[in-house]
Design a protein around this motif. Sequence first.
Motif, PDB file in Angstrom:
ATOM      1  N   UNK A 108       0.846  -1.194   0.000  1.00  0.00           N
ATOM      2  CA  UNK A 108       0.000   0.000   0.000  1.00  0.00           C
ATOM      3  C   UNK A 108       0.879   1.242   0.000  1.00  0.00           C
ATOM      4  N   UNK A 109       1.847   1.278   0.927  1.00  0.00           N
ATOM      5  CA  UNK A 109       2.735   2.438   1.027  1.00  0.00           C
ATOM      6  C   UNK A 109       3.685   2.536  -0.156  1.00  0.00           C
ATOM      7  N   UNK A 110       4.209   1.398  -0.625  1.00  0.00           N
ATOM      8  CA  UNK A 110       5.169   1.470  -1.741  1.00  0.00           C
ATOM      9  C   UNK A 110       4.490   1.914  -3.027  1.00  0.00           C
ATOM     10  N   UNK A 111       3.291   1.422  -3.288  1.00  0.00           N
ATOM     11  CA  UNK A 111       2.567   1.875  -4.480  1.00  0.00           C
ATOM     12  C   UNK A 111       2.235   3.351  -4.385  1.00  0.00           C
ATOM     13  N   UNK A 112       1.877   3.809  -3.199  1.00  0.00           N
ATOM     14  CA  UNK A 112       1.527   5.215  -3.012  1.00  0.00           C
ATOM     15  C   UNK A 112       2.740   6.113  -3.225  1.00  0.00           C
ATOM     16  N   UNK A 113       3.886   5.700  -2.700  1.00  0.00           N
ATOM     17  CA  UNK A 113       5.121   6.466  -2.885  1.00  0.00           C
ATOM     18  C   UNK A 113       5.455   6.614  -4.364  1.00  0.00           C
ATOM     19  N   UNK A 114       5.272   5.543  -5.118  1.00  0.00           N
ATOM     20  CA  UNK A 114       5.537   5.590  -6.548  1.00  0.00           C
ATOM     21  C   UNK A 114       4.522   6.459  -7.272  1.00  0.00           C
ATOM     22  N   UNK A 115       3.247   6.309  -6.943  1.00  0.00           N
ATOM     23  CA  UNK A 115       2.201   7.060  -7.630  1.00  0.00           C
ATOM     24  C   UNK A 115       2.354   8.563  -7.415  1.00  0.00           C
ATOM     25  N   UNK A 116       2.626   8.975  -6.188  1.00  0.00           N
ATOM     26  CA  UNK A 116       2.778  10.403  -5.906  1.00  0.00           C
ATOM     27  C   UNK A 116       4.017  10.960  -6.604  1.00  0.00           C
ATOM     28  N   UNK A 117       5.118  10.211  -6.616  1.00  0.00           N
ATOM     29  CA  UNK A 117       6.305  10.663  -7.331  1.00  0.00           C
ATOM     30  C   UNK A 117       6.060  10.807  -8.818  1.00  0.00           C
ATOM     31  N   UNK A 118       5.355   9.850  -9.379  1.00  0.00           N
ATOM     32  CA  UNK A 118       5.059   9.901 -10.817  1.00  0.00           C
ATOM     33  C   UNK A 118       4.189  11.095 -11.171  1.00  0.00           C
ATOM     34  N   UNK A 119       3.145  11.350 -10.383  1.00  0.00           N
ATOM     35  CA  UNK A 119       2.258  12.467 -10.690  1.00  0.00           C
ATOM     36  C   UNK A 119       2.908  13.814 -10.373  1.00  0.00           C
ATOM     37  N   UNK A 120       3.879  13.834  -9.447  1.00  0.00           N
ATOM     38  CA  UNK A 120       4.637  15.066  -9.224  1.00  0.00           C
ATOM     39  C   UNK A 120       5.442  15.429 -10.464  1.00  0.00           C
ATOM     40  N   UNK A 121       6.020  14.446 -11.123  1.00  0.00           N
ATOM     41  CA  UNK A 121       6.736  14.699 -12.370  1.00  0.00           C
ATOM     42  C   UNK A 121       5.791  15.237 -13.435  1.00  0.00           C
ATOM     43  N   UNK A 122       4.563  14.728 -13.454  1.00  0.00           N
ATOM     44  CA  UNK A 122       3.568  15.244 -14.391  1.00  0.00           C
ATOM     45  C   UNK A 122       3.316  16.724 -14.129  1.00  0.00           C
ATOM     46  N   UNK A 123       3.101  17.093 -12.862  1.00  0.00           N
ATOM     47  CA  UNK A 123       2.822  18.473 -12.531  1.00  0.00           C
ATOM     48  C   UNK A 123       3.979  19.400 -12.824  1.00  0.00           C
ATOM     49  N   UNK A 124       5.198  18.909 -12.658  1.00  0.00           N
ATOM     50  CA  UNK A 124       6.386  19.710 -12.940  1.00  0.00           C
ATOM     51  C   UNK A 124       6.740  19.702 -14.413  1.00  0.00           C
ATOM     52  N   UNK A 125       5.956  19.012 -15.216  1.00  0.00           N
ATOM     53  CA  UNK A 125       6.143  18.909 -16.670  1.00  0.00           C
ATOM     54  C   UNK A 125       7.519  18.365 -17.044  1.00  0.00           C
ATOM     55  N   UNK A 126       8.005  17.434 -16.242  1.00  0.00           N
ATOM     56  CA  UNK A 126       9.202  16.683 -16.611  1.00  0.00           C
ATOM     57  C   UNK A 126       8.738  15.511 -17.463  1.00  0.00           C
ATOM     58  N   UNK A 127       8.503  15.795 -18.720  1.00  0.00           N
ATOM     59  CA  UNK A 127       7.887  14.786 -19.582  1.00  0.00           C
ATOM     60  C   UNK A 127       8.790  13.578 -19.794  1.00  0.00           C
ATOM     61  N   UNK A 128      10.075  13.826 -19.970  1.00  0.00           N
ATOM     62  CA  UNK A 128      10.991  12.696 -20.167  1.00  0.00           C
ATOM     63  C   UNK A 128      11.060  11.836 -18.904  1.00  0.00           C
ATOM     64  N   UNK A 129      11.211  12.496 -17.757  1.00  0.00           N
ATOM     65  CA  UNK A 129      11.261  11.756 -16.508  1.00  0.00           C
ATOM     66  C   UNK A 129       9.978  11.000 -16.243  1.00  0.00           C
TER      67      UNK A 129
END
Length: 439
Positions: free
Chosen positions: A128-149
């Motif tokens: 639960x926690x590991x998936x959440x850590x990954x999901x939030x990191x991934x969507x943070x990259x979306x918000x910061x428009x780091x498209x390659x990352x």
Amino acid sequence: MTRPHAGELLRTVLSNCSARLLAMLGLTLATVLVARTGGPAAVGEYALLRMLPGLIGVLCVLGLPGALAYFLAEHRRDLPRLWPTLMAIGFAGGFVGTALWLAASPLIAKVFFPHESPWLIAAAGGTVATQLMLTVGKTALQGLEDRRGGDVVIAAEELAFLPCFVLPLVVGVHGLAAIIIGLALADVVVAIDAWRRVSRRLGWRRFGLAGHGQGWWGRPERSLGREVASYGLRGQVGGLITLLNLRLDVAILGAIAGPAILGGYAVASKYAELLRLPGTALTWVFYPRLAKLDENQAGTVARRMIRPALLGIIVAAIPVALLASPILRLLYGASFAPAVTPARVLVAGMVLAGASGVASAYLYGRGTPGLNSVVLGIGLVITVVLDVTLIPSHGALGAAFASTAAYLSTDALLIVLLLRLSSSAPRHRTAVAVSEGSS
């Protein structure tokens, strides 16, 4: 602000689609390995463990993943104490979600994993926690428009499971334990890379070392937290409903028919969802971009994308449906032959997914995620009613027909909503704001 160049947008969408195709390839290879080592029942358990912990996690973070792209837009990302507030929500949600899983693990084991040890199911709560850590990191990259990352993380999210699953097999751990270990290890490895990319995008000073509430750590701002939660929960409803529309059939079928039948249906579902990748990519790319445009510009860009997104998926659906039988039989073996017909039914339900992806990006980007949630709620009602009606008598095929009806209904309503709102955006601005505030 000027509108994004069409050619650049197309390249971005294609890049994101390529990342999602790589992720789908990784998922396919992992599913094949799970199927070859454990059969359809193991595939069913794998599908449930990929879905249930993530579902609990997103319920406990107040819609944080869906809110990140909105609050990390250029004109909002430097709000005082933004990052401490976001991190506090994320950590609290991870703790609560894990605790809830542990408390519910005896019931989860009884309903979904009747032949597995309850202690093993309790151990799966760590994901639960590991998936959440990954999901939030991934969507943070979306918000910061780091498209390659963001694209790298999307692809790695699924590709990483294969070696992480092989590792316990090599040391002699098999069955459900190997699946749980593989999922947790893959989450942690990819999440670390995602957050490394986030910190580099922000500047290394943000790695907890900046003062005045500008670093990752510090005292959260209660009023800002309420604002994030207000937006996030409105979007969370839609995100949760989308997840339920995509996975509720899996849960109900698993509870009624058992892991073996579920394994075949999970394969059919993932195969058909190839056609949802472009729509998901369009939402991912357009959401943060539309959030930066004024309402008229956002409406113009979104309406322009409807027709090519619609036609592209319709054309692609034909070979995907025709190739279902040889591909599924080749990859998974003769025991998965019953998955072919459900796969073709599900393919029909995906034909509007590209255009609806644009519609969802428009609604989120304009700060009205509640409208998206209302439409998706209609689809959820259709899913529940048809699942409980059709699955007991028709099994996997009934689940496929239920999901197809829900997909087509919600996608069509989202497209209609985009066309109506974007054609008269100034006139509807006040009404939309009032509606959004009450949703």
